[in-house]
Design an enzyme around this catalytic site. Structure first.
Site, PDB file in Angstrom:
ATOM      1  N   LYS A  74      30.321  60.738-115.048  1.00 17.36           N
ATOM      2  CA  LYS A  74      29.293  59.819-115.549  1.00 17.36           C
ATOM      3  C   LYS A  74      28.205  60.628-116.263  1.00 17.36           C
ATOM      4  CE  LYS A  74      26.390  55.968-113.882  1.00 17.36           C
ATOM      5  NZ  LYS A  74      26.010  55.178-112.692  1.00 17.36           N
ATOM      6  N   SER A 149      26.683  50.266-113.138  1.00 13.25           N
ATOM      7  CA  SER A 149      26.448  51.025-114.330  1.00 13.25           C
ATOM      8  C   SER A 149      27.475  52.124-114.609  1.00 13.25           C
ATOM      9  CB  SER A 149      25.061  51.669-114.248  1.00 13.25           C
ATOM     10  OG  SER A 149      24.997  52.601-113.189  1.00 13.25           O
ATOM     11  N   SER A 173      26.660  50.610-108.363  1.00 15.88           N
ATOM     12  CA  SER A 173      27.202  51.048-109.654  1.00 15.88           C
ATOM     13  C   SER A 173      28.551  51.734-109.629  1.00 15.88           C
ATOM     14  CB  SER A 173      26.203  51.947-110.362  1.00 15.88           C
ATOM     15  OG  SER A 173      25.217  51.137-110.934  1.00 15.88           O
TER      16      SER A 173
END
Ligand code: GLN
Length: 445
Positions: A74, A149, A173
């Site tokens: 990420k 996210s 997330s």
């Protein structure tokens, strides 16, 4: 799946170089071209060279436990030499100067970073649409949001761009996009994986964790990245070995969600319980309907505070000048709450509520081994359709609870409604991560 891949690599039937080239090829075909998944923002140009170096270690017989696997990180987790932009214009030119502990541990075991994943800007969001570099698509429901996210981390696994990925979970997330993309996403107990090198959204809630094709893969990755780290004072070693041969007591959390989603989950639980003779009962916990009201004030204040370093002097641009709408909402909201804080109006109240919810869960886990609920109360919306801020925040109603209570939570695929994947959330007591993973495996098809 990781186990099989590692066997192939060990036996010489597949080289690290071939594995990495295969993934880079898939990314080339379907990230910006083909299906245009847009789950990868930055490709590691050095990946093939790194794979060759791993191959020579394999030949000499001293390669690590993950030798030759390719993973995606990420874009809020630092990997030295790669752009770590948090999917924001603010950091679009920021090249990481060091490597996060979780990534370093994977590199020590000779896994190879393939690239950096798309995400909601600074991890603020649940849909993948707040990225400054375009929304990420859901490979398993192409007209729907992938969730967020950690959108790109989940979508990259679903699109078969990597063997596994890393995400971060502040209020869901990892689990939320795992649920929408039909992959497994695990948020460990707070503190069990070092946050060193993670660009924080909310430091008292953030947790790094793996996303992968199955629970066992998450388990393998978790066992490598977990543990006390000198660089993260709150990181901790939870010493809990998975217990064996015990009847498992399951609690179904009494929470509101789409009836169709609940029906899928109940079916799955009944199916397992028919086979395994586990006990199931409905559980009602007090105050857990206040998850959103507890979570957001904490996030706003801590995010506001954390973003003060983005003043344009050391990292990238001044955040207020370059960020998107959701990020500015939180910065402004966080500054208002911080100013009101002399009276302990919001943040301290939220912390008090956090303690109460944490206590509720800790009591519940005296009676139940695991608690089950949907991950997200609704199906994901169509990409591009406008929903209100409240509706967006309400996606998080069930996932924020694990962060508030600091407990481990996992999302595993549970079936589909109208061809849209739906995940099931399994929670367990603080520090009981290994047991949770063991039980979660039994729920997999
Ligand atoms: N959707 C939640 C938020 O926007 C959770 C984000 C996260 O876990 N990083 O705050």
């Amino acid at each position: 799946m990781i186990t099989e891949k590692l066997k192939l690599i060990k036996s010489g039937k597949l080289s690290a170089e071939e594995n990495v080239k295969h993934f880079l090829n898939e990314i080339e075909k379907n990230n910006q071209n083909g299906k245009k998944i847009n789950s990868v923002l930055i490709v590691n140009e050095n990946a093939v060279n790194e794979a060759r170096a791993v191959d020579s270690k394999i030949k000499k017989g001293h390669a690590g436990k993950l030798a030759g696997l390719g993973f995606i990180v990420k874009s809020n987790i630092n990997v030295k030499g790669l752009v770590c932009n948090c999917a924001s214009r603010v950091l679009e030119n920021y090249v990481a100067t060091y490597t996060a502990t979780a990534v370093a541990k994977l590199l020590e075991e000779d896994a190879i970073v393939l690239g950096m994943a798309n995400m909601d800007e600074f991890a603020c969001g649940s849909s993948g649409e707040t990225s400054a570099f375009g929304a990420c698509k859901n490979p398993n429901a192409i007209d729907r949001i992938p969730g967020g996210s950690s959108s790109g981390s989940a979508a990259s696994v679903a699109a078969k761009f990597c063997d596994f990925s890393l995400g971060s979970d502040t209020g869901g997330s990892i689990r939320n996009p795992a649920s929408h993309c039909n992959v497994v996403g695990f948020k460990p107990s707070y503190g069990s994986v070092s946050r060193y090198g993670l660009i924080d959204l909310s430091m008292s809630l953030d947790q790094i964790g793996p996303l992968a094709n199955c629970v066992e893969d998450c388990e393998i990755i978790y066992n490598i990245i977990k543990g006390k780290d000198e660089n993260d004072a709150i990181s901790i070693d939870y010493d809990n070995k998975a217990k064996q041969n015990k009847t498992i007591k399951i609690g179904l959390l009494n929470v509101n969600a789409d009836a169709k989603i609940w029906a899928l989950i109940r079916n799955k639980v009944n199916e397992i319980c028919g086979k395994k003779k586990y006990s199931v009962s409905d559980v009602k916990l007090n105050h857990i309907d206040l998850g959103i009201q507890t979570y957001y004030p904490i996030v706003y204040v801590e995010f506001f505070s954390g973003t003060r370093k983005f003043d344009g002097r050391k990292y990238g641009y001044k955040i207020e000048e370059k960020c998107g709408e959701e990020v500015i909402r939180r910065i402004l909201g966080g500054s208002v709450i911080s100013k009101a804080e002399f009276a302990g109006k919001y943040y301290r109240k939220a912390l008090a509520a956090k303690k109460i919810i944490r206590q509720e869960f800790s009591e519940a886990f005296k009676k139940y081994d695991i608690l089950i609920s949907p991950v997200v109360p609704k199906l994901p919306h169509k990409l591009g359709s406008k929903i209100s801020v409240e509706d967006m925040y309400n996606y998080d109603a069930l996932s924020v609870l694990a962060n508030i209570a600091e407990i481990p939570g996992i999302s595993i695929p549970c079936g589909k409604i109208d061809n849209i994947p739906v995940g099931m959330q399994i929670l367990s007591a603080l520090g009981n991560d290994e047991n949770l993973l063991r039980i979660a495996r039994e729920f997999e098809e």
